[in-house]
Design a protein around this motif. Structure first.
Motif, short mmCIF file in Angstrom:
data_model
loop_
_atom_site.label_atom_id
_atom_site.label_comp_id
_atom_site.label_asym_id
_atom_site.label_seq_id
_atom_site.Cartn_x
_atom_site.Cartn_y
_atom_site.Cartn_z
N ARG A 1 25.98 79.82 28.98
CA ARG A 1 25.23 79.85 27.72
C ARG A 1 23.97 79.50 27.76
O ARG A 1 23.07 79.77 26.85
CB ARG A 1 26.10 79.06 26.85
CG ARG A 1 27.54 79.71 26.55
CD ARG A 1 28.41 78.57 25.49
NE ARG A 1 29.42 79.31 25.55
CZ ARG A 1 30.06 80.08 24.48
NH1 ARG A 1 29.19 80.65 24.00
NH2 ARG A 1 31.39 80.49 24.41
N GLN A 2 23.61 78.65 28.95
CA GLN A 2 22.25 78.24 29.14
C GLN A 2 21.87 77.85 30.67
O GLN A 2 22.64 78.33 31.53
CB GLN A 2 22.17 76.74 28.47
CG GLN A 2 23.10 75.68 28.85
CD GLN A 2 23.22 74.63 27.84
OE1 GLN A 2 23.51 74.80 26.54
NE2 GLN A 2 22.89 73.51 28.32
N GLN A 3 20.83 77.45 30.82
CA GLN A 3 20.33 77.25 32.30
C GLN A 3 21.40 76.39 33.09
O GLN A 3 21.55 76.62 34.36
CB GLN A 3 18.89 76.53 32.34
CG GLN A 3 17.94 77.55 31.75
CD GLN A 3 16.56 77.05 31.68
OE1 GLN A 3 16.00 75.98 32.58
NE2 GLN A 3 15.71 77.57 31.00
N PHE A 4 21.84 75.23 32.33
CA PHE A 4 22.54 74.01 33.14
C PHE A 4 23.33 73.20 32.17
O PHE A 4 22.86 73.11 31.08
CB PHE A 4 21.75 73.24 33.93
CG PHE A 4 22.22 72.41 34.66
CD1 PHE A 4 22.21 70.78 34.05
CD2 PHE A 4 23.22 72.40 35.68
CE1 PHE A 4 22.99 69.70 34.65
CE2 PHE A 4 23.77 71.28 36.33
CZ PHE A 4 23.75 69.83 35.84
N SER A 5 24.26 72.79 32.56
CA SER A 5 25.18 71.67 31.79
C SER A 5 26.20 71.01 32.66
O SER A 5 26.81 71.87 33.49
CB SER A 5 25.72 72.57 30.53
OG SER A 5 26.68 71.67 29.78
N SER A 6 26.27 69.86 32.07
CA SER A 6 27.32 69.02 33.00
C SER A 6 28.65 69.73 32.78
O SER A 6 29.57 69.40 33.51
CB SER A 6 27.28 67.65 32.78
OG SER A 6 27.33 67.58 31.33
N SER A 7 28.76 70.42 31.96
CA SER A 7 29.99 71.04 31.34
C SER A 7 30.24 72.50 32.18
O SER A 7 31.16 73.23 31.78
CB SER A 7 30.34 71.22 30.18
OG SER A 7 29.25 72.29 29.59
N TRP A 8 29.44 72.87 33.14
CA TRP A 8 29.63 74.10 33.82
C TRP A 8 30.87 74.39 34.79
O TRP A 8 30.84 75.49 34.99
CB TRP A 8 28.07 74.49 34.50
CG TRP A 8 27.96 73.87 35.60
CD1 TRP A 8 28.60 72.87 36.15
CD2 TRP A 8 26.59 74.17 36.38
NE1 TRP A 8 27.69 72.42 37.36
CE2 TRP A 8 26.83 73.28 37.51
CE3 TRP A 8 25.66 75.20 36.41
CZ2 TRP A 8 26.04 73.27 38.56
CZ3 TRP A 8 25.03 75.22 37.31
CH2 TRP A 8 24.86 74.36 38.54
#
Length: 125
Positions: free
Chosen positions: A99-106
């Motif tokens: 959903r976005q460039q980066f997330s710790s929840s990826w």
């Protein structure tokens, strides 16, 4: 956005395969991409993810050192190079667009809003 996964097949343990995931849509180059897999009777699990620049990657412990995720933004394609395959790697592999460039929840399925159709990898002992 449409994702088309390919490259699956049947190999013997110790062999290699490279999966590809071709994307359509302009948002591809801005978003993280990931690979998940689902074995028969099991939940879909995280395998690997990569940021839009390719500078940051993440892997499940079970595949670290054996799998490599990469991407070619010019071709709108993300790859999963799988080496030293084991029978427990047998699964349907899915690529997902974050959903976005980066997330710790990826590492979570909820981070991804588009999925490819899956490609089957079978590893025999």
């Amino acid at each position: 956005v449409q994702l088309q996964a390919s490259g699956g097949g049947s190999v013997q343990a110790g062999g290699s395969l490279r999966l590809s995931c071709a994307a359509s849509g302009r948002a591809f180059i801005l978003d993280a991409m990931g690979w998940f897999r689902q074995a028969p009777g099991k939940e879909r699990e995280f395998v690997a993810a990569i940021t839009w620049s390719g500078a940051t990657t993440s892997y499940a412990d079970s595949v670290k050192g054996r799998f490599t995720i990469s991407r070619d933004n010019a071709k709108k394609t993300v790859y999963l190079q799988m080496n030293s395959l084991k029978p427990e790697d047998t699964a349907v592999y899915y690529c997902g667009k974050g959903r976005q460039q980066f997330s710790s929840s990826w590492t979570s399925r909820d981070f991804y809003n588009y999925w490819g159709q899956g490609t089957l990898v079978t590893v025999s002992s």
